[in-house]
Design a protein around this motif. Structure first.
Motif, PDB file in Angstrom:
ATOM      1  N   TYR A   1      31.446  87.643  60.841  1.00  0.00           N
ATOM      2  CA  TYR A   1      32.259  86.843  61.732  1.00  0.00           C
ATOM      3  C   TYR A   1      33.190  87.749  62.354  1.00  0.00           C
ATOM      4  O   TYR A   1      33.969  88.823  61.728  1.00  0.00           O
ATOM      5  N   ARG A   2      33.626  87.810  63.760  1.00  0.00           N
ATOM      6  CA  ARG A   2      34.635  88.549  64.283  1.00  0.00           C
ATOM      7  C   ARG A   2      36.167  87.773  63.840  1.00  0.00           C
ATOM      8  O   ARG A   2      36.798  88.590  63.836  1.00  0.00           O
ATOM      9  N   THR A   3      36.023  86.693  63.186  1.00  0.00           N
ATOM     10  CA  THR A   3      37.185  86.129  62.812  1.00  0.00           C
ATOM     11  C   THR A   3      37.507  86.541  61.275  1.00  0.00           C
ATOM     12  O   THR A   3      38.260  85.773  60.685  1.00  0.00           O
ATOM     13  N   GLU A   4      36.699  87.374  60.633  1.00  0.00           N
ATOM     14  CA  GLU A   4      36.994  87.503  59.240  1.00  0.00           C
ATOM     15  C   GLU A   4      38.243  88.055  58.819  1.00  0.00           C
ATOM     16  O   GLU A   4      39.103  88.854  59.727  1.00  0.00           O
ATOM     17  N   PRO A   5      38.830  87.500  57.924  1.00  0.00           N
ATOM     18  CA  PRO A   5      40.449  88.022  57.502  1.00  0.00           C
ATOM     19  C   PRO A   5      40.226  89.245  57.433  1.00  0.00           C
ATOM     20  O   PRO A   5      39.473  90.206  56.845  1.00  0.00           O
ATOM     21  N   THR A   6      41.681  89.956  57.696  1.00  0.00           N
ATOM     22  CA  THR A   6      41.771  91.496  57.503  1.00  0.00           C
ATOM     23  C   THR A   6      41.940  91.538  56.066  1.00  0.00           C
ATOM     24  O   THR A   6      42.387  90.809  55.320  1.00  0.00           O
ATOM     25  N   LEU A   7      41.626  92.875  55.492  1.00  0.00           N
ATOM     26  CA  LEU A   7      41.810  93.112  54.125  1.00  0.00           C
ATOM     27  C   LEU A   7      43.429  93.372  53.829  1.00  0.00           C
ATOM     28  O   LEU A   7      44.198  93.839  54.722  1.00  0.00           O
ATOM     29  N   LEU A   8      44.023  92.838  52.832  1.00  0.00           N
ATOM     30  CA  LEU A   8      45.427  92.592  52.398  1.00  0.00           C
ATOM     31  C   LEU A   8      45.888  94.038  51.871  1.00  0.00           C
ATOM     32  O   LEU A   8      45.261  95.075  51.168  1.00  0.00           O
ATOM     33  N   GLU A   9      47.028  94.275  51.789  1.00  0.00           N
ATOM     34  CA  GLU A   9      47.907  95.452  51.301  1.00  0.00           C
ATOM     35  C   GLU A   9      47.571  95.060  49.749  1.00  0.00           C
ATOM     36  O   GLU A   9      47.578  96.063  48.866  1.00  0.00           O
ATOM     37  N   ILE A  10      47.898  93.885  49.332  1.00  0.00           N
ATOM     38  CA  ILE A  10      47.624  93.401  47.993  1.00  0.00           C
ATOM     39  C   ILE A  10      46.179  93.126  47.700  1.00  0.00           C
ATOM     40  O   ILE A  10      45.806  92.240  48.437  1.00  0.00           O
ATOM     41  N   GLY A  11      45.476  93.723  47.160  1.00  0.00           N
ATOM     42  CA  GLY A  11      43.849  93.320  47.102  1.00  0.00           C
ATOM     43  C   GLY A  11      43.676  91.966  46.522  1.00  0.00           C
ATOM     44  O   GLY A  11      44.608  91.297  45.847  1.00  0.00           O
ATOM     45  N   GLU A  12      42.467  91.590  47.078  1.00  0.00           N
ATOM     46  CA  GLU A  12      42.134  90.076  46.916  1.00  0.00           C
ATOM     47  C   GLU A  12      41.723  89.957  45.586  1.00  0.00           C
ATOM     48  O   GLU A  12      42.052  88.715  45.057  1.00  0.00           O
ATOM     49  N   TRP A  13      41.264  90.895  44.719  1.00  0.00           N
ATOM     50  CA  TRP A  13      41.008  90.677  43.150  1.00  0.00           C
ATOM     51  C   TRP A  13      42.318  90.594  42.511  1.00  0.00           C
ATOM     52  O   TRP A  13      42.377  89.669  41.477  1.00  0.00           O
ATOM     53  N   GLU A  14      43.353  91.385  43.019  1.00  0.00           N
ATOM     54  CA  GLU A  14      44.590  91.282  42.342  1.00  0.00           C
ATOM     55  C   GLU A  14      45.233  89.705  42.951  1.00  0.00           C
ATOM     56  O   GLU A  14      45.795  89.187  41.558  1.00  0.00           O
ATOM     57  N   ARG A  15      45.031  89.340  43.719  1.00  0.00           N
ATOM     58  CA  ARG A  15      45.382  87.705  44.063  1.00  0.00           C
ATOM     59  C   ARG A  15      44.648  87.060  43.289  1.00  0.00           C
ATOM     60  O   ARG A  15      45.254  85.948  42.580  1.00  0.00           O
ATOM     61  N   ILE A  16      43.455  87.045  43.032  1.00  0.00           N
ATOM     62  CA  ILE A  16      42.663  86.344  42.225  1.00  0.00           C
ATOM     63  C   ILE A  16      43.007  86.293  40.733  1.00  0.00           C
ATOM     64  O   ILE A  16      43.240  85.294  39.892  1.00  0.00           O
ATOM     65  N   SER A  17      43.378  87.752  40.100  1.00  0.00           N
ATOM     66  CA  SER A  17      43.903  87.833  38.882  1.00  0.00           C
ATOM     67  C   SER A  17      45.122  87.308  38.712  1.00  0.00           C
ATOM     68  O   SER A  17      45.238  86.653  37.375  1.00  0.00           O
ATOM     69  N   ARG A  18      46.078  87.132  39.666  1.00  0.00           N
ATOM     70  CA  ARG A  18      47.197  86.330  39.508  1.00  0.00           C
ATOM     71  C   ARG A  18      47.200  84.926  39.167  1.00  0.00           C
ATOM     72  O   ARG A  18      47.593  84.227  38.550  1.00  0.00           O
ATOM     73  N   LEU A  19      46.472  84.325  39.966  1.00  0.00           N
ATOM     74  CA  LEU A  19      45.789  83.173  39.981  1.00  0.00           C
ATOM     75  C   LEU A  19      45.181  82.494  38.699  1.00  0.00           C
ATOM     76  O   LEU A  19      45.802  81.559  37.886  1.00  0.00           O
ATOM     77  N   CYS A  20      44.356  83.511  38.226  1.00  0.00           N
ATOM     78  CA  CYS A  20      43.825  83.090  36.783  1.00  0.00           C
ATOM     79  C   CYS A  20      44.854  83.284  35.775  1.00  0.00           C
ATOM     80  O   CYS A  20      44.584  82.443  34.848  1.00  0.00           O
TER      81      CYS A  20
END
Length: 688
Positions: A239-258
Motif C-alpha cells: 500500500y502507498r499508505t504503509e507506515p514509515t519505519l520508525l527511529e525506534i524499531g518496531e521489534w523494540e516497541r513490541i519487546s517493550r510491550l511484551c
C-alpha cells in the motif's frame, strides 16, 4: 511490579510467517528472514516469551534454504516449550474455493513436510486467511489436528445468540454432518491494535488500557496477536499508505510491550495450545456453527476482505482458478489410471492454487507464475481450455421430436411433455417463466415484473438467465436487448435438444447466447463473450429469480459445497441476505459460496432448483439475495465471474474465460432436517 488483584487475563500470541507474501519479491526473502523472523526468535529467547509460530511447509522450505540456522533455532525453542508450531498445510490456499481432494492433499503434504523439516507434527492448525467453511472441519480431523484457530469477529456478527463471553474461551466448531473440532479464537481488532502499537500509531500508555478492559475474575484467554510478521521492521510495499519505519524499531516497541505484560502479574502469557486446558470451564466447549446464511464463508478482518478476494478479483483470479481446476481434473484421472497418488504433482497443484498469486502479486512473480502454470499444463498434456459445449451449429426451423414452439409477441414459448419455458426476445432471451410439469403448474423461476412488489425499493423488473457487468463510472453492460432468435436442433451431438440462439451487441463486443432445452427436462444457458478485454467491475450472470408464489417462505434454503466432501445447507428464514451487496465504491461484494463441486441449489422443503456450472471453463462463485417483503419475499441466486476490489489494480482483464455455461434443473427436494445452525443456536444460548 503491579499489585495483584482478583482480575486476570491469560494472553497468547502467534505470528503468521509467509515467504510467498504476494508483494514480496523472491530476492527480498533473505531480508525478511533477517529483519522479521530472527527478531521474533530472539525476543522469545530473551524474554522467555511463549508464542506460536504458524508457517506453511513451503515457507519453512524456503527458510531452510535461505538460513538453516533459523529452522534449527526454532526447533530448539519448540523443544524447550517456548515456541510451538502451528500448521496450515503445504501452502496457504483458500480451502472454501478448492475441491476437497486438494484440501486433503495440502494438509497431508504439509504435515509430511513439517516432520521432514523440523521433526515436528503440529497439533493445531490456523485456518488459512481465516477463510472458514463448515466443510473444512472434516479435513482438519482427517489430517490429525487437535484444534483449529479461527477469527471471532466475523462469525459472531451473525450469531447474536452467542454470549460475548464465548470469545474468551475455547469452543467447538461444528460441521454440518456431525463433525466437531476444538476451536481457539483469534481476533482481528486485537491484532490490528497490536500492529498500530508496533507502527507507532499508538503508545504503550494507550494500548495497555485496551488489555485492562478484558480483565476478569473468571477465566479468560485473549489473543494479543495473530497475523502477519512481515510488516514489522519491513515494508512489503503493498500500500502507498504503509507506515514509515520508525527511529525506534518496531521489534523494540513490541519487546517493550511484551516486557510490560510479563512484569504485570494481572497477565499471564501462555502458548496458544494451552487455551484448550480450559475446555471444561464454565462458558467453554459450546458447539457452535461459525457459518451463517448471511456469511456462509466468514473471513477475517473488515467486510472488504472476503472470499471473492481470491475467487474473482485480482489480476485474473477466475482465469487461473479455472486453469487449476482443469489441472485438478487431469490429476484425478491420472491417479485413477495409475492406482496411486502422484505426490509431486499434487504438491505442484497446491502451489499453483496458493492464495498469494490471487491478490497483490508483483509483476515479476506474476510472470513467473504464468510460466510455471503453462509448464504444468504441458506436463499433464492439457490445453488452456477444454470447452466444447455450444460448438455445434443448429438446423433452424427443425424441431426435435416432442417439442413445440410458438412466438407470441415479444415472447417465445418452448414446450415438451416435461416442461414449458417462455423466453423474452425483447430482453436478450431472458427467462420469463419456467414450468416443470411434474413439480408444479406454477412457474418456479423467471421474471418478476415492475410493480410486482409494493415496496418502492424493489420497484424494477427482476429477470432470470441474464448477464450484467457493472463498471465504475460507466453504464451497465447487459444482454437485456432485443434479439431475433434462431430456433432449431443441433446438427450433431445434441440433436434431441431444442436450441435457441441470439446475439446482443455491447460496447465491449458481441454476447452470443444459447438456450438449450433438453428432452430430459434440463435448461441450458451458455454465454460466449466476443470481447477483447473485460474492464474492472462486477459481472454476474445466469440469475435465477424464484417465483415467491411457488415456494413456502418458512422453509427456504440454499445449498452447495465449500471445499468439503459434503454439501452445506443454509436455512433462509426471515434473514436479509445480500452476498452481492457492494461494501464500498472500491469493493463490489461482501460474500459468496465457493461452489467447489460446480453445483448450487435453492428452494424449499418440496421443490428445488439446481444450477450446474462447468468449473473447468469458469470457476464462478454463487451469491444469494433474499429480502423479506410484507407478505412475500425476493429470492435470487446469481453467479459471479468478476468482482471489484483493490487487488484489481484498475486494469482490464485480457486472458479471461469467454465461454460460461450453466444447466438449470428442477425437482423434489431431498428431506430437510432441522438446520444445523438452529440446533447449535439452541445449545449456545446459555454457557455450560
Amino acid at each position: 511490579m503491579t499489585t495483584t488483584t482478583g482480575r486476570r487475563l491469560r494472553l497468547f500470541a502467534f505470528f503468521h510467517l509467509n515467504l510467498a507474501y504476494s508483494s514480496i519479491e523472491e530476492d527480498q526473502r533473505s531480508e525478511v528472514v533477517q529483519h522479521c523472523y530472527w527478531p521474533l526468535l530472539r525476543l522469545v529467547r530473551t524474554l522467555e516469551l511463549p508464542v506460536g509460530i504458524e508457517a506453511s511447509a513451503y515457507t519453512l522450505e524456503c527458510i531452510r534454504t535461505i538460513d538453516p540456522g533459523w529452522a534449527t533455532e526454532f526447533a530448539t525453542l519448540c523443544s524447550k516449550g517456548l515456541c510451538e508450531l502451528i500448521g496450515s498445510g503445504y501452502v496457504q490456499l483458500i480451502g472454501p474455493l478448492v475441491p476437497p481432494e486438494v484440501n486433503a492433499a495440502n494438509l497431508r503434504l504439509g504435515n509430511e513436510a513439517y516432520e521432514r523439516l523440523l521433526g515436528i507434527r503440529p497439533s493445531i492448525a490456523l485456518v488459512n486467511e481465516q477463510a472458514y467453511s463448515a466443510g473444512l472441519v472434516q479435513h482438519y480431523l482427517d489430517a490429525g489436528f487437535r484444534a483449529i484457530i479461527m477469527e471471532w469477529d466475523n462469525p459472531s456478527r451473525y450469531h447474536p445468540e452467542w454470549s460475548p463471553e464465548f470469545r474468551y474461551l475455547p469452543q467447538i466448531a461444528c460441521g454440518q454432518h456431525g463433525e466437531e473440532i476444538p476451536l481457539i479464537w483469534n481476533k482481528s481488532i486485537a491484532f490490528q491494535k497490536f500492529q498500530r502499537l508496533a507502527h507507532g500509531e499508538m503508545e504503550l500508555e494507550e494500548y495497555l488500557p485496551y488489555l485492562y478492559g478484558h480483565l476478569s475474575e473468571s477465566p479468560r484467554m485473549f489473543p494479543v496477536y495473530g497475523n502477519d510478521i512481515e510488516i514489522f521492521d519491513f515494508r512489503p510495499g503493498r500500500y502507498r499508505t504503509e507506515p514509515t519505519l520508525l527511529e525506534i524499531g518496531e521489534w523494540e516497541r513490541i519487546s517493550r510491550l511484551c516486557d510490560a505484560i510479563l512484569k504485570d502479574d494481572r497477565f499471564e502469557f501462555i502458548l496458544p495450545s494451552a487455551t484448550l486446558d480450559w475446555m471444561e470451564a464454565p462458558g467453554a466447549g459450546n458447539r457452535l456453527h461459525l457459518e451463517s446464511a448471511e456469511d456462509p464463508v466468514p473471513v477475517k478482518k473488515q467486510e472488504k476482505y472476503n472470499i471473492t478476494r481470491w475467487a474473482v478479483t485480482g489480476r485474473n483470479d477466475l482465469g487461473i482458478n479455472s486453469r487449476c481446476r482443469r489441472l485438478y481434473d487431469a490429476l484425478i484421472n491420472k491417479d485413477k489410471e495409475r492406482s496411486g497418488t502422484d505426490n509431486q504433482s499434487w504438491r505442484e497443484l497446491c502451489y499453483l492454487w496458493s492464495s498469494d498469486f490471487r491478490t497483490h502479486i508483483t509483476d515479476q512473480r506474476w510472470a513467473a507464475y504464468l510460466k510455471r502454470l503453462d509448464a504444468f499444463e504441458r506436463r499433464l498434456d492439457i490445453g488452456k481450455t477444454t470447452a466444447t459445449s455450444g460448438s455445434s451449429r443448429i438446423m433452424e426451423a427443425q424441431l426435435p421430436a416432442g417439442f413445440r414452439s410458438r412466438r407470441e409477441g415479444r415472447f417465445l414459448k418452448l414446450e415438451n411433455d416435461l416442461m414449458q419455458v417462455v423466453l423474452n426476445c425483447q430482453r436478450g432471451l431472458a427467462i420469463d417463466s419456467l414450468v416443470v410439469k411434474k413439480i408444479s403448474d406454477k412457474s418456479l423461476l423467471g421474471t418478476l415484473p415492475h410493480g410486482y412488489y409494493q415496496d418502492i425499493a424493489l420497484g424494477a423488473d427482476y429477470y432470470s438467465g441474464h448477464l450484467m457487468l457493472e463498471t465504475p463510472g460507466q453504464p451497465k453492460i447487459t444482454d437485456l436487448s432485443a434479439v431475433e432468435p434462431r430456433i432449431g436442433c443441433a446438427q450433431d451431438g445434441d440433436s434431441d435438444s431444442l436450441i435457441v440462439e441470439g446475439e446482443v451487441a455491447t460496447p465491449l463486443g458481441l454476447i452470443r447466447k444459447r438456450i438449450r432445452v433438453s428432452a430430459e427436462g434440463q435448461l441450458g444457458i451458455e454465454y460466449k463473450l466476443e470481447w477483447e478485454e473485460m474492464p474492472p467491475g462486477a459481472m454476474r450472470l445466469a440469475h435465477v429469480t424464484l417465483n415467491p408464489e411457488a415456494f413456502h417462505p418458512e422453509r427456504l434454503y440454499f445449498e452447495s459445497h465449500n471445499g468439503g466432501f459434503l454439501s452445506e445447507r443454509f436455512s433462509v428464514g426471515a434473514k436479509r441476505i445480500e452476498h452481492g451487496r457492494s461494501v464500498s465504491f472500491l469493493v463490489s461484494a461482501g460474500s459468496a459460496m465457493g461452489m467447489t463441486d460446480g453445483e448450487f441449489s435453492l428452494g424449499d422443503e418440496q421443490r428445488t432448483v439446481k444450477v450446474q456450472t462447468q468449473p473447468d471453463q469458469a470457476c464462478v462463485v454463487a451469491q444469494v439475495t433474499f429480502i423479506p417483503v410484507a407478505g412475500s419475499f425476493f429470492y435470487r441466486a446469481s453467479f459471479s465471474a468478476a468482482e471489484l476490489d483493490e487487488t484489481c489494480r484498475n486494469r482490464p482483464r485480457v486472458d479471461f474465460p469467454r465461454t460460461l455455461a450453466f444447466t438449470v434443473t428442477a425437482g423434489q427436494s431431498r428431506a430437510i432436517n432441522k438446520n444445523p445452525s438452529e440446533v447449535c443456536a439452541s445449545e449456545a444460548v446459555a454457557p455450560k
